[in-house]
Motif scaffolding. Structure first.
Motif, short mmCIF file in Angstrom:
data_model
loop_
_atom_site.label_atom_id
_atom_site.label_comp_id
_atom_site.label_asym_id
_atom_site.label_seq_id
_atom_site.Cartn_x
_atom_site.Cartn_y
_atom_site.Cartn_z
N SER A 99 -8.16 0.35 -7.97
CA SER A 99 -9.02 1.30 -7.27
C SER A 99 -8.58 2.73 -7.53
N PHE A 100 -9.55 3.61 -7.77
CA PHE A 100 -9.31 5.03 -7.91
C PHE A 100 -9.64 5.73 -6.59
N CYS A 101 -8.82 6.68 -6.20
CA CYS A 101 -9.08 7.42 -4.96
C CYS A 101 -8.85 8.91 -5.21
N GLU A 102 -9.89 9.71 -5.01
CA GLU A 102 -9.75 11.16 -5.08
C GLU A 102 -9.84 11.72 -3.67
N GLY A 103 -9.59 13.02 -3.55
CA GLY A 103 -9.41 13.63 -2.24
C GLY A 103 -10.51 13.34 -1.24
N GLU A 104 -11.79 13.43 -1.67
CA GLU A 104 -12.90 13.23 -0.74
C GLU A 104 -13.05 11.78 -0.30
N GLU A 105 -12.35 10.87 -0.97
CA GLU A 105 -12.46 9.46 -0.62
C GLU A 105 -11.37 9.00 0.36
N GLU A 107 5.65 1.07 -10.43
CA GLU A 107 5.30 1.67 -9.16
C GLU A 107 6.50 2.45 -8.61
N ARG A 108 6.25 3.65 -8.14
CA ARG A 108 7.29 4.47 -7.56
C ARG A 108 7.57 4.02 -6.14
N GLN A 150 8.37 -0.02 -0.49
CA GLN A 150 7.95 -0.67 -1.73
C GLN A 150 6.95 0.18 -2.51
N GLY A 151 6.67 1.41 -2.03
CA GLY A 151 5.73 2.26 -2.74
C GLY A 151 4.29 1.90 -2.45
N HIS A 152 4.02 1.24 -1.31
CA HIS A 152 2.67 0.84 -0.97
C HIS A 152 1.97 1.95 -0.19
N VAL A 153 0.65 2.00 -0.31
CA VAL A 153 -0.14 2.92 0.49
C VAL A 153 -0.56 2.20 1.75
N ALA A 154 -0.35 2.82 2.90
CA ALA A 154 -0.74 2.19 4.16
C ALA A 154 -1.30 3.25 5.08
N PRO A 155 -2.22 2.88 5.97
CA PRO A 155 -2.72 3.86 6.92
C PRO A 155 -1.68 4.12 7.99
N LYS A 199 -7.32 -0.14 7.09
CA LYS A 199 -7.39 -0.61 8.47
C LYS A 199 -8.06 -1.99 8.53
N LEU A 200 -9.11 -2.19 7.74
CA LEU A 200 -9.83 -3.46 7.75
C LEU A 200 -8.99 -4.60 7.21
N ILE A 201 -8.39 -4.40 6.03
CA ILE A 201 -7.69 -5.51 5.40
C ILE A 201 -6.30 -5.72 5.98
N ALA A 202 -5.83 -4.75 6.75
CA ALA A 202 -4.55 -4.87 7.47
C ALA A 202 -3.40 -5.25 6.55
N ARG A 203 -3.37 -4.62 5.40
CA ARG A 203 -2.28 -4.84 4.47
C ARG A 203 -2.11 -3.63 3.58
N ASP A 204 -0.95 -3.51 2.96
CA ASP A 204 -0.67 -2.39 2.07
C ASP A 204 -1.26 -2.63 0.68
N ILE A 205 -1.55 -1.55 -0.01
CA ILE A 205 -1.98 -1.62 -1.41
C ILE A 205 -0.96 -0.86 -2.24
N PRO A 206 -0.35 -1.48 -3.25
CA PRO A 206 0.64 -0.78 -4.07
C PRO A 206 0.04 0.47 -4.73
N LEU A 207 0.80 1.55 -4.67
CA LEU A 207 0.38 2.81 -5.28
C LEU A 207 1.01 2.94 -6.67
N VAL A 208 0.17 3.10 -7.68
CA VAL A 208 0.64 3.28 -9.05
C VAL A 208 0.70 4.78 -9.34
N THR A 209 1.88 5.25 -9.70
CA THR A 209 2.05 6.69 -9.97
C THR A 209 2.39 6.98 -11.42
N GLU A 210 2.86 5.98 -12.13
CA GLU A 210 3.28 6.19 -13.53
C GLU A 210 2.09 6.09 -14.46
#
Length: 453
Positions: free
Chosen positions: A348-354, A448-449, A412-417, A363-374
């Motif tokens: 998934s791609f996410c830019e500022g407005e998203e 992943e960072r 673990q470098g995951h994105v979470a709310p 919040k819905l899936i109640a789990r973290d999504i790994p953030l790829v930075t490299e």
């Protein structure tokens, strides 16, 4: 459990064996016995759980038994399956053809956007099972090509999508024309109030089966998130698709114009791609889908409505070029891969407005999504502005939060709310998606960072 244990007749079991199926999915295990017992059914299940077979298999058996018990006469429509999209209608008809290959039952699919003449000619020759979209069905009823007076079995599929697409009024017009004495099977991925009211109105003492809540994502799907500027999404997609291990990718955009633009960019970079959306003719959509299934086209770019019901064997990757503004749609999108125990990857791609869309998804899936930075286009700066969550009672014990933004990054470098009391870990649900298929996910590997909260 095996299909033999579900009291299925030999011609149906033979057809399932021919398709390579031996073990029913959870919804099939639950639903088939109820349908064979001629009970109304309320099924809460999303695409990819094997729900088409859950109603097609027992329905074919019941109709065969009816056929054997009655004297042979003209074929009248005895079963009606109402579905929201043309693509899904076609795939349902393909399932009836496959599971009923050793039975003397004729099925027909009708939908708008194409000439009605071949459909009306087939109706004149006689049909047992009719799969239809609401608009074309009502058109042909008004022209006296179709009567519903002999309907014994009625299946309403993807009822919530009917609501989303504005078809509920048409569905009610069809229901009024059905005989009161019938068996009704009602399927919906979600149950908003209007859909619950409709179900209550047309079902009689229904059995209820429920699998895979819409908030859950299959454990077989590896999810990853890329923070990127809007203007760099095109280059990031091209960068990811340099990985030849990505044999097929289904790319989602929010708009028709966006889908066409992505296809233009990919073709310019010599990556075969086609789009399906509401502005495409039915023939163009079917051709694009066929080319994608046969891997003549590597990338299929779709809007959400056009992609509803797409069922593609061994799809390895789903890419959210734009995040959906409805969080449940994210679950539906990525559920196109990782089916029936096969592995898949959702990028998934996410830019500022998203940012708000991502917050709702997490919040819905109640789990973290790994953030790829490299990757060359990473930009977390545009996500640093605060994101406000709905007010909630203050927890007794607070954990440290990232004060700069609406997202925390765990070790673990995951994105979470940002979490309030009661939010957090994975729900651990698995979809049991679809029928057994072969194939392994060959992922686009990125480091992943790690970042602390």
């Amino acid at each position: 459990m095996s299909f033999e244990q579900l009291r299925l007749i030999e011609p149906v079991l033979k057809a399932l064996e021919h398709e390579g199926y031996s073990t029913p999915t959870p919804i099939q295990q639950q639903a088939i016995p109820f349908v064979l017992d001629k009970k109304d059914l309320l099924g809460c299940a999303q695409t990819g759980t094997g729900k088409t077979a859950a109603f097609a298999i027992p329905l074919l058996q019941l109709m065969h038994e009816d056929q054997q018990a009655s004297r042979k006469g003209p074929r009248n429509i005895k079963a009606l399956i109402l579905t929201p999209t043309r693509e899904l209608a076609i795939q349902i008809q393909e399932s009836f053809t496959a599971y009923g290959r050793f039975l003397d039952l004729k099925s027909l699919v009708i939908f708008g956007g194409v000439s009605q003449h071949p459909q009306t000619e087939a109706l004149k020759r006689g049909v047992d099972i009719l799969i239809a979209t609401p608009g074309r069905l009502l058109d042909l009823i008004s022209q006296n090509y179709i009567t519903l007076r002999d309907i014994k079995y009625f299946i309403l599929d993807e009822a919530d999508r009917m609501l989303d697409m504005g078809f509920v009024h048409d569905v009610k017009r069809v229901i009024i024309k059905l005989p009161e004495q019938r068996q009704t099977l009602f399927f919906s991925a979600t149950m908003p109030p209007e859909i619950q009211t409709l179900a209550n109105a047309i079902l009689r003492n229904p059995a209820k089966v429920e699998v895979t809540p819409v908030s859950s994502t299959a454990e077989t799907i590896t999810q990853s998130m890329y923070f990127v500027n809007k203007n760099d999404k095109r280059n990031l997609l091209l960068h990811i698709l340099k990985d030849k291990a990505i044999r097929t990718a289904l790319v989602f955009t929010r708009t028709k114009h966006g889908a066409d633009k992505v296809v233009k960019d990919l073709n310019k970079a010599e990556i075969t791609a086609e789009a399906i959306h509401g502005n495409k003719s039915q023939n163009a959509r079917q051709r694009a889908l066929s080319n994608f299934k046969s891997q003549q086209t590597r990338v299929l770019v779709a809007t959400d409505i056009a992609a509803r019901g797409i069922d593609i064997d061994e799809l390895t990757h789903v890419i959210n070029y734009e995040l959906p503004n409805v969080p449940e749609t994210y679950v539906h999108r990525i559920g196109r891969t990782g089916r029936a125990g096969a592995k898949g990857m959702a990028i998934s791609f996410c830019e500022g407005e998203e940012k708000p869309f991502l917050k709702d998804i997490l919040k819905l899936i109640a789990r973290d999504i790994p953030l790829v930075t490299e990757h060359p286009f990473h930009n977390g700066d545009n996500l640093s502005a605060p994101v406000q969550r709905p007010a909630a009672p203050k927890p007794k014990q607070q954990h440290p939060r990232d004060k700069k933004g609406g997202f925390s990054r765990n070790r673990q470098g995951h994105v979470a709310p940002r979490e309030h009391k009661g939010n957090g870990g994975s729900n651990g649900n698995s979809s049991g998606n679809g029928q057994p298929r072969h194939g392994q996910q060959r992922g686009h590997q990125q480091r992943e960072r790690s970042a602390s909260k």
